[in-house]
Write a protein that holds these residues in place. Structure first.
Motif, PDB file in Angstrom:
ATOM      1  N   LEU A  20      17.785  24.538  22.514  1.00  0.00           N
ATOM      2  CA  LEU A  20      18.925  25.232  23.129  1.00  0.00           C
ATOM      3  C   LEU A  20      20.180  25.137  22.262  1.00  0.00           C
ATOM      4  N   SER A  21      20.055  24.564  21.064  1.00  0.00           N
ATOM      5  CA  SER A  21      21.227  24.324  20.219  1.00  0.00           C
ATOM      6  C   SER A  21      21.395  25.424  19.175  1.00  0.00           C
ATOM      7  N   ILE A  22      22.469  25.300  18.394  1.00  0.00           N
ATOM      8  CA  ILE A  22      22.768  26.281  17.355  1.00  0.00           C
ATOM      9  C   ILE A  22      22.048  25.939  16.049  1.00  0.00           C
ATOM     10  N   ASP A  23      22.197  24.696  15.598  1.00  0.00           N
ATOM     11  CA  ASP A  23      21.597  24.262  14.337  1.00  0.00           C
ATOM     12  C   ASP A  23      20.192  23.734  14.614  1.00  0.00           C
ATOM     13  N   LEU A  24      19.229  24.649  14.678  1.00  0.00           N
ATOM     14  CA  LEU A  24      17.859  24.284  15.038  1.00  0.00           C
ATOM     15  C   LEU A  24      17.191  23.412  13.975  1.00  0.00           C
ATOM     16  N   GLU A  25      17.428  23.749  12.709  1.00  0.00           N
ATOM     17  CA  GLU A  25      16.732  23.054  11.621  1.00  0.00           C
ATOM     18  C   GLU A  25      17.016  21.549  11.632  1.00  0.00           C
ATOM     19  N   LYS A  26      18.298  21.180  11.693  1.00  0.00           N
ATOM     20  CA  LYS A  26      18.648  19.760  11.666  1.00  0.00           C
ATOM     21  C   LYS A  26      18.126  19.038  12.897  1.00  0.00           C
ATOM     22  N   GLY A  27      18.194  19.712  14.029  1.00  0.00           N
ATOM     23  CA  GLY A  27      17.717  19.107  15.267  1.00  0.00           C
ATOM     24  C   GLY A  27      16.225  18.813  15.228  1.00  0.00           C
ATOM     25  N   PHE A  28      15.434  19.786  14.753  1.00  0.00           N
ATOM     26  CA  PHE A  28      13.990  19.579  14.669  1.00  0.00           C
ATOM     27  C   PHE A  28      13.646  18.523  13.620  1.00  0.00           C
ATOM     28  N   ILE A  63      12.975  11.032  23.059  1.00  0.00           N
ATOM     29  CA  ILE A  63      12.587  11.959  21.988  1.00  0.00           C
ATOM     30  C   ILE A  63      12.258  13.338  22.564  1.00  0.00           C
ATOM     31  N   CYS A  64      11.505  13.353  23.663  1.00  0.00           N
ATOM     32  CA  CYS A  64      11.137  14.623  24.305  1.00  0.00           C
ATOM     33  C   CYS A  64      12.377  15.385  24.771  1.00  0.00           C
ATOM     34  N   LEU A  65      13.322  14.656  25.372  1.00  0.00           N
ATOM     35  CA  LEU A  65      14.559  15.290  25.826  1.00  0.00           C
ATOM     36  C   LEU A  65      15.359  15.822  24.633  1.00  0.00           C
ATOM     37  N   GLY A  66      15.421  15.022  23.568  1.00  0.00           N
ATOM     38  CA  GLY A  66      16.123  15.468  22.370  1.00  0.00           C
ATOM     39  C   GLY A  66      15.487  16.709  21.789  1.00  0.00           C
ATOM     40  N   PHE A  67      14.162  16.751  21.787  1.00  0.00           N
ATOM     41  CA  PHE A  67      13.439  17.907  21.265  1.00  0.00           C
ATOM     42  C   PHE A  67      13.736  19.154  22.089  1.00  0.00           C
ATOM     43  N   VAL A  68      13.776  19.002  23.409  1.00  0.00           N
ATOM     44  CA  VAL A  68      14.094  20.136  24.287  1.00  0.00           C
ATOM     45  C   VAL A  68      15.538  20.604  24.062  1.00  0.00           C
ATOM     46  N   SER A  69      16.462  19.654  23.899  1.00  0.00           N
ATOM     47  CA  SER A  69      17.864  20.017  23.686  1.00  0.00           C
ATOM     48  C   SER A  69      18.055  20.780  22.378  1.00  0.00           C
ATOM     49  N   VAL A  70      17.219  20.477  21.387  1.00  0.00           N
ATOM     50  CA  VAL A  70      17.301  21.172  20.096  1.00  0.00           C
ATOM     51  C   VAL A  70      17.015  22.658  20.274  1.00  0.00           C
ATOM     52  N   GLN A  80      32.413  18.000  27.238  1.00  0.00           N
ATOM     53  CA  GLN A  80      32.879  18.670  28.454  1.00  0.00           C
ATOM     54  C   GLN A  80      32.337  20.094  28.567  1.00  0.00           C
ATOM     55  N   GLN A  81      31.950  20.683  27.427  1.00  0.00           N
ATOM     56  CA  GLN A  81      31.396  22.037  27.457  1.00  0.00           C
ATOM     57  C   GLN A  81      29.964  22.054  27.995  1.00  0.00           C
ATOM     58  N   SER A  82      29.251  20.946  27.803  1.00  0.00           N
ATOM     59  CA  SER A  82      27.868  20.856  28.287  1.00  0.00           C
ATOM     60  C   SER A  82      27.574  19.408  28.667  1.00  0.00           C
ATOM     61  N   PRO A  83      28.127  18.962  29.800  1.00  0.00           N
ATOM     62  CA  PRO A  83      28.055  17.534  30.148  1.00  0.00           C
ATOM     63  C   PRO A  83      26.672  17.032  30.558  1.00  0.00           C
ATOM     64  N   LEU A  84      25.811  17.902  31.055  1.00  0.00           N
ATOM     65  CA  LEU A  84      24.539  17.444  31.606  1.00  0.00           C
ATOM     66  C   LEU A  84      23.472  17.229  30.525  1.00  0.00           C
ATOM     67  N   PHE A  85      23.257  18.237  29.667  1.00  0.00           N
ATOM     68  CA  PHE A  85      22.206  18.154  28.654  1.00  0.00           C
ATOM     69  C   PHE A  85      22.732  18.195  27.221  1.00  0.00           C
ATOM     70  N   GLY A  86      24.034  18.286  27.044  1.00  0.00           N
ATOM     71  CA  GLY A  86      24.619  18.185  25.719  1.00  0.00           C
ATOM     72  C   GLY A  86      24.517  19.445  24.872  1.00  0.00           C
ATOM     73  N   ILE A  87      25.000  19.345  23.635  1.00  0.00           N
ATOM     74  CA  ILE A  87      25.069  20.496  22.726  1.00  0.00           C
ATOM     75  C   ILE A  87      23.817  20.616  21.850  1.00  0.00           C
ATOM     76  N   GLY A  88      22.912  19.647  21.957  1.00  0.00           N
ATOM     77  CA  GLY A  88      21.693  19.691  21.140  1.00  0.00           C
ATOM     78  C   GLY A  88      21.647  18.548  20.148  1.00  0.00           C
ATOM     79  N   TRP A  89      20.476  17.948  20.035  1.00  0.00           N
ATOM     80  CA  TRP A  89      20.284  16.789  19.169  1.00  0.00           C
ATOM     81  C   TRP A  89      20.630  17.117  17.719  1.00  0.00           C
ATOM     82  N   HIS A  90      21.389  16.236  17.089  1.00  0.00           N
ATOM     83  CA  HIS A  90      21.792  16.347  15.681  1.00  0.00           C
ATOM     84  C   HIS A  90      22.651  17.581  15.415  1.00  0.00           C
ATOM     85  N   ASN A  91      23.430  18.012  16.429  1.00  0.00           N
ATOM     86  CA  ASN A  91      24.298  19.173  16.264  1.00  0.00           C
ATOM     87  C   ASN A  91      25.779  18.806  16.219  1.00  0.00           C
TER      88      ASN A  91
END
Length: 414
Positions: A84-92, A75-82, A304-315
């Motif tokens: 750094l993502s584009i769609d902040l609202e859905k991620g949070f 959950i903490c990692l997902g929250f951090v990834s949010v 492949q664009q962001s293999p280590l930490f991903g594009i952001g939770w729920h994005n």
């Protein structure tokens, strides 16, 4: 002066009240369609968990184990990834939902511990809950069918009571919101009653109703998962039979039930499309996994664009919609986790399931009657390969039952 009889009467009344509370609490997990949209779906088990914590506050043990710890890290990692993502609202919103369901899980599991301490058999409420769950779903389904009538095509994509019209097919959703997810919820009851050695009439009736519900969902992935896992059940029973040949009625009844279920499932899925145009659409979607293969390829290209930490939770939905013009989720939970949280998040998520699996093995090693927990887990994992269901109360309900079983074993040894 309070006598021993008075004390026993009070304890008996308290036990009855706890059993009633247990029934409503368990049942609340299996009516997800009843919810209130307040930015997220407020489901009945959520306020009930808060109420349970308040009522039983001094009697609950909110301890944390390894599986819990891994989920909190995820959950903490997902929250951090949010962040750094584009769609902040859905991620949070997903992060908030994950925290709420985790809190509810802790309270529910602690309440189950309390029930065990009072010698209340938690599985005793499964029959009533499963009967209501399946029968109400069927009633809603047939009410929906009656409302739709012969104008199926005019209701395309709509939910009518317990029916979802999908590619001109009325699919059962019952008290759940999706036909594929319905089987995910039903699986714990299916394997509990299916693997129960001594079945009463109501157990068999419940199993028949659940099987009928699952067939009416017309969920290829869900039905395939059930068939595969029940095939594993039969293979396990067959090898045990070879080691110790014993021609029991239950062995042949189980074999016959498996054959009949597979036959009806195949027959049902092949005959449900009786209009040529519908057949063509279903066959074309089946050939590509209802478009899933294309979605999965898109997902891998995003990863492949962001293999280590991903594009952001729920994005995933945002990227898939804006870059590939596909308004779909990944329809594969593990791929979605990989794409949205990267290798780091996927590793933690995998370890979470591995720890969960190890706990189930510990339960079965001490009590072989709990084998249904293992087969439910396997079925759920198979279904997650066709569902986007990173957080689900059904998963955490199974977890709570598993750790309740471990707690009961621990108490019996002390």
């Amino acid at each position: 002066m309070t006598t021993v009889s008075d004390i026993n009467t009070i304890k008996s009344k308290e036990t009855t009240l706890v059993q009633l509370w247990l029934f409503f609490y368990v049942f609340s997990f299996f009516i997800p369609a009843i919810n209130l949209d307040i930015g997220f779906s407020l489901k009945i088990f959520m306020p009930l968990s808060v109420l349970t914590l308040l009522v039983f506050f001094n009697r609950l043990k909110l301890n944390i184990n390894t599986t819990d710890f891994l989920w909190v890290i995820f959950i903490c990692l997902g929250f951090v990834s949010v962040s750094l993502s584009i769609d902040l609202e859905k991620g949070f919103r997903l992060s908030l939902g994950a925290l709420i369901i985790y809190f509810c899980y802790l309270v529910f599991r602690s309440f189950l511990f309390y029930c065990v301490e009072r010698n209340i058999k938690v599985e005793s409420v499964f029959l009533v809950v499963a009967l209501i769950f399946s029968s109400v779903s069927l009633i809603l389904y047939f009410i929906g069918l009656k409302s739709i009538g012969i104008n199926v095509l005019s209701f395309e994509g709509q939910r009518v009571y317990g029916v979802l019209v999908d590619r001109a097919i009325p699919r059962l959703i019952g008290v759940v919101q999706d036909p594929n997810i319905f089987i995910y919820y039903a699986s714990i009851f299916i394997f509990y009653f299916g693997l129960k050695k001594q079945k009463a009439f109501l157990d068999i009736l419940c199993l028949v109703l659940l099987a009928l519900c699952c067939l009416l969902t017309v969920s290829r992935g869900g039905l395939l998962a059930l068939i595969l896992v029940f095939s594993l059940v039969f293979i396990n029973s067959f090898f045990r039979f070879l080691l110790r040949p014993k021609f029991t009625l239950s062995f042949f009844a189980g074999l016959l039930s498996l054959i009949v279920f597979i036959y009806i499932a195949v027959l049902f899925l092949s005959s449900v499309d009786d209009v040529i145009s519908i057949i063509e659409r279903r066959l074309s979607s089946a050939a590509s996994g209802s478009g899933r293969f294309e979605i999965w390829i898109n997902g891998l290209s995003l990863w492949q664009q962001s293999p280590l930490f991903g594009i952001g939770w729920h994005n995933f939905l945002y990227y898939n919609s804006n870059f590939f013009m596909r308004d779909n989720y990944a329809h594969n939970t593990f791929l979605e986790v990989l794409v949205e949280t990267g290798i780091v998040g996927f590793t933690i998520y995998f370890l979470f399931f591995l720890s969960f699996f190890y706990s189930i093995l510990k339960v079965i090693n001490s009590d072989s009657r709990k084998i249904y927990l293992l087969f439910t887990f396997v079925a759920m994992v198979l279904m997650l390969n066709n569902l986007s269901l990173i957080i689900s109360e059904a998963t955490f309900f199974l977890m709570a039952v598993v750790y309740m079983s471990l707690y009961k074993i621990k108490l019996s040894k002390s």
